[in-house]
Design a protein around this motif. Structure first.
Motif, PDB file in Angstrom:
ATOM      1  N   SER A 132       0.853  -1.189   0.000  1.00  0.00           N
ATOM      2  CA  SER A 132       0.000   0.000   0.000  1.00  0.00           C
ATOM      3  C   SER A 132       0.888   1.236   0.000  1.00  0.00           C
ATOM      4  CB  SER A 132      -0.908   0.018   1.235  1.00  0.00           C
ATOM      5  OG  SER A 132      -1.659   1.225   1.285  1.00  0.00           O
ATOM      6  N   LYS A 134      -0.960   4.528   0.133  1.00  0.00           N
ATOM      7  CA  LYS A 134      -1.781   5.666   0.551  1.00  0.00           C
ATOM      8  C   LYS A 134      -1.308   6.253   1.871  1.00  0.00           C
ATOM      9  CE  LYS A 134      -5.427   2.808   2.667  1.00  0.00           C
ATOM     10  NZ  LYS A 134      -6.880   2.460   2.590  1.00  0.00           N
ATOM     11  N   GLN A 135      -0.669   5.446   2.735  1.00  0.00           N
ATOM     12  CA  GLN A 135      -0.171   5.956   4.009  1.00  0.00           C
ATOM     13  C   GLN A 135       0.996   6.922   3.821  1.00  0.00           C
ATOM     14  OE1 GLN A 135       0.165   2.926   2.819  1.00  0.00           O
ATOM     15  NE2 GLN A 135       1.891   1.796   3.649  1.00  0.00           N
ATOM     16  N   THR A 138      -1.031  10.152   3.592  1.00  0.00           N
ATOM     17  CA  THR A 138      -1.775  10.525   4.807  1.00  0.00           C
ATOM     18  C   THR A 138      -0.906  10.543   6.055  1.00  0.00           C
ATOM     19  OG1 THR A 138      -2.406   8.236   5.310  1.00  0.00           O
ATOM     20  CG2 THR A 138      -3.825   9.472   3.806  1.00  0.00           C
TER      21      THR A 138
END
Length: 231
Positions: A132, A134-135, A138
């Motif tokens: 992943s 997306k972290q 964010t």
């Protein structure tokens, strides 16, 4: 430097300059890297992923790390789009990465036995987690891991790095952090050549045209996958 990453282990030697190693095959690359590396060596790829290049403004698009087994076999750990957190032989890893340029960085001192065990245990404990990114945007932990986050967490685990927000660390900022604070020394750049399987020459004009069309389409799709999907 990315403010989320601070080196904890400081060395006094100046940073090394990279040298380029020319190899003729993936097998030669395995020999060169095996001879030069140790547990904790980091492999930074200068690949084709346009998304990572554009977002980080750097040629570094991926990072993996090497751990040596008791029998001297090098094992590579990384987190890859489409595969998640995984481990494999150095030979298989370089075959998967080809064609590519791999920049080696080595620990300024060898890991202690305790550090090796802790480093390996952490890497093993994360196997199977999904990939992943997306972290990275964010700054919040998720179930998945990206490559720089995975390697950074392992180095934090053995107190070689102190990091404020590991999900925000990119391959480029990791390179900057470990070199600026001289935690790692710069190793060679190894260009991994493409590994081509021998193909028998098709017979007849139509067969050759069909073969060439399939080859062209396959290579185009592979390149698009490297550019857009980063794999």
């Amino acid at each position: 430097m990315n403010s989320t990453l601070i080196a904890l282990v400081i060395a006094t030697a100046p940073a090394d300059s990279a040298t380029e190693v020319i190899v003729n095959s993936p097998e030669d690359a395995v020999c060169q890297i095996s001879a030069a590396s140790q547990t904790g060596t980091l492999l930074f790829s200068q690949g084709d992923c346009l998304a990572v290049r554009a977002y980080t403004n750097s040629s570094y698009t991926h990072v993996a790390t090497i751990v040596y087994c008791n029998d001297g076999t090098p094992i590579v750990y990384d987190s890859m789009n489409g595969s998640g957190v995984r481990k494999m032989s150095l030979s298989q890893y370089l075959t998967d990465q080809s064609p590519d340029e791999v920049q080696l960085f080595h620990p300024k001192r060898p890991f202690s036995e305790k550090e090796i065990q802790c480093y390996r245990d952490h890497l093993e404990s994360q196997l199977g987690r999904p990939y992943s990114v997306k972290q990275h945007i964010t700054g919040q932990r998720v179930s998945g891991l990206h490559c720089a986050e995975y390697v950074t967490d392992a180095l934090v685990e053995i107190d070689w790095l102190k990091v404020k927000n590991a999900p925000r660390v990119s391959p480029a900022s990791l390179v900057e952090g470990i070199t600026t604070h001289q935690v790692y020394r710069t190793g060679p750049v190894v260009e991994i050549p493409v590994m081509l399987e021998p193909i028998s020459e098709p017979q007849g004009r139509c067969a050759r045209m069909w073969h060439d069309t399939k080859e062209c389409t396959s290579r185009f799709c592979q390149q698009m996958s490297r550019w857009v999907l980063c794999r």
